[in-house]
Scaffold this motif. Structure first.
Motif, mmCIF file in Angstrom:
data_model
loop_
_atom_site.group_PDB
_atom_site.id
_atom_site.type_symbol
_atom_site.label_atom_id
_atom_site.label_comp_id
_atom_site.label_asym_id
_atom_site.label_seq_id
_atom_site.Cartn_x
_atom_site.Cartn_y
_atom_site.Cartn_z
ATOM 1 N N TYR A 124 -1.703 0.437 -3.835
ATOM 2 C CA TYR A 124 -2.957 -0.025 -3.220
ATOM 3 C C TYR A 124 -2.637 -1.283 -2.409
ATOM 4 O O TYR A 124 -2.503 -2.374 -2.974
ATOM 5 N N PRO A 125 -2.476 -1.125 -1.091
ATOM 6 C CA PRO A 125 -2.068 -2.279 -0.269
ATOM 7 C C PRO A 125 -3.259 -3.026 0.315
ATOM 8 O O PRO A 125 -4.348 -2.470 0.486
ATOM 9 N N GLY A 126 -3.030 -4.289 0.654
ATOM 10 C CA GLY A 126 -4.078 -5.061 1.320
ATOM 11 C C GLY A 126 -3.672 -6.503 1.498
ATOM 12 O O GLY A 126 -2.611 -6.931 1.049
ATOM 13 N N SER A 127 -4.556 -7.246 2.159
ATOM 14 C CA SER A 127 -4.324 -8.680 2.345
ATOM 15 C C SER A 127 -4.881 -9.465 1.153
ATOM 16 O O SER A 127 -4.352 -10.511 0.794
ATOM 17 N N PHE A 128 -5.969 -8.990 0.602
ATOM 18 C CA PHE A 128 -6.589 -9.584 -0.588
ATOM 19 C C PHE A 128 -6.782 -11.100 -0.429
ATOM 20 O O PHE A 128 -6.393 -11.884 -1.287
ATOM 21 N N VAL A 150 0.455 -6.819 -2.035
ATOM 22 C CA VAL A 150 -0.188 -7.893 -1.264
ATOM 23 C C VAL A 150 0.670 -8.190 -0.038
ATOM 24 O O VAL A 150 1.843 -8.566 -0.168
ATOM 25 N N LEU A 151 0.084 -8.003 1.144
ATOM 26 C CA LEU A 151 0.824 -8.192 2.383
ATOM 27 C C LEU A 151 1.197 -9.661 2.578
ATOM 28 O O LEU A 151 0.338 -10.544 2.524
ATOM 29 N N ILE A 152 2.502 -9.926 2.829
ATOM 30 C CA ILE A 152 2.955 -11.310 2.988
ATOM 31 C C ILE A 152 2.560 -11.872 4.344
ATOM 32 O O ILE A 152 1.868 -12.868 4.438
ATOM 33 N N GLU A 204 -1.636 -10.975 9.643
ATOM 34 C CA GLU A 204 -1.838 -11.504 11.008
ATOM 35 C C GLU A 204 -3.009 -12.469 11.067
ATOM 36 O O GLU A 204 -3.240 -13.120 12.076
ATOM 37 N N LYS A 205 -3.751 -12.534 9.975
ATOM 38 C CA LYS A 205 -4.920 -13.416 9.983
ATOM 39 C C LYS A 205 -4.462 -14.853 10.191
ATOM 40 O O LYS A 205 -3.573 -15.346 9.499
ATOM 41 N N LYS A 206 -5.100 -15.518 11.166
ATOM 42 C CA LYS A 206 -4.607 -16.823 11.596
ATOM 43 C C LYS A 206 -4.814 -17.918 10.546
ATOM 44 O O LYS A 206 -3.941 -18.723 10.305
ATOM 45 N N SER A 237 4.155 -8.472 -4.000
ATOM 46 C CA SER A 237 3.921 -8.775 -2.588
ATOM 47 C C SER A 237 4.920 -7.974 -1.759
ATOM 48 O O SER A 237 5.965 -7.552 -2.256
ATOM 49 N N PHE A 238 4.562 -7.761 -0.493
ATOM 50 C CA PHE A 238 5.498 -7.046 0.378
ATOM 51 C C PHE A 238 5.405 -7.561 1.800
ATOM 52 O O PHE A 238 4.382 -8.100 2.217
ATOM 53 N N ASP A 239 6.515 -7.365 2.503
ATOM 54 C CA ASP A 239 6.608 -7.764 3.896
ATOM 55 C C ASP A 239 7.037 -6.534 4.682
ATOM 56 O O ASP A 239 7.614 -5.614 4.111
ATOM 57 N N GLY A 240 6.786 -6.495 5.971
ATOM 58 C CA GLY A 240 7.254 -5.366 6.775
ATOM 59 C C GLY A 240 6.336 -4.173 6.654
ATOM 60 O O GLY A 240 5.147 -4.303 6.362
ATOM 61 N N LEU A 241 6.940 -2.996 6.845
ATOM 62 C CA LEU A 241 6.128 -1.779 6.875
ATOM 63 C C LEU A 241 5.678 -1.356 5.476
ATOM 64 O O LEU A 241 6.456 -1.371 4.524
ATOM 65 N N LEU A 242 4.433 -0.920 5.407
ATOM 66 C CA LEU A 242 3.887 -0.447 4.137
ATOM 67 C C LEU A 242 4.683 0.742 3.596
ATOM 68 O O LEU A 242 4.957 0.823 2.388
ATOM 69 N N ILE A 243 5.072 1.665 4.484
ATOM 70 C CA ILE A 243 5.763 2.864 3.992
ATOM 71 C C ILE A 243 7.103 2.505 3.333
ATOM 72 O O ILE A 243 7.514 3.155 2.375
ATOM 73 N N ILE A 249 -3.347 4.411 -1.733
ATOM 74 C CA ILE A 249 -4.790 4.582 -1.919
ATOM 75 C C ILE A 249 -5.522 3.482 -1.152
ATOM 76 O O ILE A 249 -5.064 2.345 -1.107
ATOM 77 N N ARG A 250 -6.642 3.880 -0.512
ATOM 78 C CA ARG A 250 -7.461 2.913 0.212
ATOM 79 C C ARG A 250 -8.934 3.235 -0.041
ATOM 80 O O ARG A 250 -9.297 4.389 -0.254
ATOM 81 N N GLY A 251 -9.762 2.220 0.005
ATOM 82 C CA GLY A 251 -11.198 2.412 -0.169
ATOM 83 C C GLY A 251 -11.888 2.586 1.178
ATOM 84 O O GLY A 251 -11.428 2.069 2.198
ATOM 85 N N GLN A 279 -6.478 6.783 11.115
ATOM 86 C CA GLN A 279 -5.343 6.582 12.007
ATOM 87 C C GLN A 279 -4.134 6.046 11.229
ATOM 88 O O GLN A 279 -3.016 6.543 11.374
ATOM 89 N N LEU A 280 -4.376 5.038 10.387
ATOM 90 C CA LEU A 280 -3.273 4.457 9.597
ATOM 91 C C LEU A 280 -2.645 5.506 8.683
ATOM 92 O O LEU A 280 -1.419 5.601 8.568
ATOM 93 N N ALA A 281 -3.502 6.297 8.038
ATOM 94 C CA ALA A 281 -3.007 7.324 7.107
ATOM 95 C C ALA A 281 -2.152 8.351 7.841
ATOM 96 O O ALA A 281 -1.086 8.769 7.365
HETATM 97 O O1 PNS Z 1 -6.657 -5.606 3.423
HETATM 98 P P1 PNS Z 1 -6.274 -5.143 4.796
HETATM 99 O O2 PNS Z 1 -5.990 -6.337 5.667
HETATM 100 O O3 PNS Z 1 -7.291 -4.203 5.362
HETATM 101 O O4 PNS Z 1 -4.879 -4.327 4.619
HETATM 102 C C1 PNS Z 1 -4.212 -3.843 5.755
HETATM 103 C C2 PNS Z 1 -2.805 -3.298 5.376
HETATM 104 C C3 PNS Z 1 -2.032 -4.325 4.574
HETATM 105 C C4 PNS Z 1 -2.947 -2.028 4.576
HETATM 106 C C5 PNS Z 1 -2.073 -2.974 6.714
HETATM 107 O O5 PNS Z 1 -2.185 -4.062 7.584
HETATM 108 C C6 PNS Z 1 -0.596 -2.667 6.509
HETATM 109 O O6 PNS Z 1 -0.254 -1.635 5.985
HETATM 110 N N1 PNS Z 1 0.271 -3.593 6.949
HETATM 111 C C7 PNS Z 1 1.702 -3.486 6.783
HETATM 112 C C8 PNS Z 1 2.391 -3.237 8.113
HETATM 113 C C9 PNS Z 1 2.423 -1.755 8.435
HETATM 114 O O7 PNS Z 1 2.888 -0.936 7.688
HETATM 115 N N2 PNS Z 1 1.905 -1.398 9.622
HETATM 116 C C10 PNS Z 1 1.931 -0.030 10.067
HETATM 117 C C11 PNS Z 1 0.574 0.603 10.088
HETATM 118 S S1 PNS Z 1 0.083 0.740 11.784
#
Ligand code: PNS
Length: 167
Positions: A6-10, A35-37, A40-42, A69-75, A87-89, A101-103
């Motif tokens: 379950y990824p996100g910025s949280f 938790v995304l490291i 992009e949120k300023k 926590s994670f950095d880089g691509l979610l996959i 999983i996403r809500g 689109q992301l999925a």
């Molecule tokens: O809580 P959020 O900000 O809606 O989560 C967004 C998140 C972390 C799921 C998304 O930004 C993400 O997967 N970022 C990691 C970078 C990535 O894999 N990008 C490719 C998808 S276009």
């Protein structure tokens, strides 16, 4: 064993996120909250360390949930955890457009990592981290939107003045 990520910025974790984590923990054997490291949120409200600590605290009663926590691509993170599912809500149609689109991109780019969606409980459909952050900019807390420990952290950090809601 079926593990889901379950990824996100949280920033910060909300009661809507917590509802989804609990429900995911009832469906899957293991839930890894990612938790995304490098968000992009300023101007984040909380640092990565704070977000992870608050999530761990909020999830401590749910035995099959871990927080990383994670950095880089979610996959890449999903693969590193040994999972093949995200999983996403979904709160509203606007979420769906973006999440679809992301999925699709994540599935094609990874060669098969699937995304499953859970509809948000209607009582949380107006809850979002961005609304919590926006109100916090004016030093106003939204006690119904965040777990108790997050509310306390916002008070302790001096982000909000009071936890009391106006009549
Ligand atoms: O809580 P959020 O900000 O809606 O989560 C967004 C998140 C972390 C799921 C998304 O930004 C993400 O997967 N970022 C990691 C970078 C990535 O894999 N990008 C490719 C998808 S276009």
């Amino acid at each position: 064993m079926k593990k889901v990520v379950y990824p996100g910025s949280f920033d910060p974790v909300t009661v809507g996120h917590m509802d989804l984590i609990r429900r995911a923990a009832g469906i899957f054997d293991q839930v890894v909250v990612g938790v995304l490291i490098n968000s992009e949120k300023k101007s984040p409200l909380f640092s990565l360390e704070e977000r992870v600590i608050m999530l761990k605290d909020a999830c401590k009663g749910i035995p099959n949930v871990s927080v990383e926590s994670f950095d880089g691509l979610l996959i890449d993170f999903v693969r590193a955890t040994g999972s093949d599912t995200i999983i996403r809500g979904l709160r509203e149609l606007m979420d769906f457009e973006m999440e679809l689109q992301l999925a699709q991109v994540n599935r094609v780019a990874s060669g098969g990592i699937e995304t499953v969606f859970l509809p948000t409980d209607p009582k949380f459909s107006n809850v979002s981290s961005s609304v919590v952050r926006e109100f916090a900019r004016y030093r106003v807390a939204l006690p119904d939107f965040v777990p108790e420990n997050v509310l306390q952290a916002m008070v302790n950090k001096g982000i909000v003045e009071s936890t009391k809601q106006e009549d």
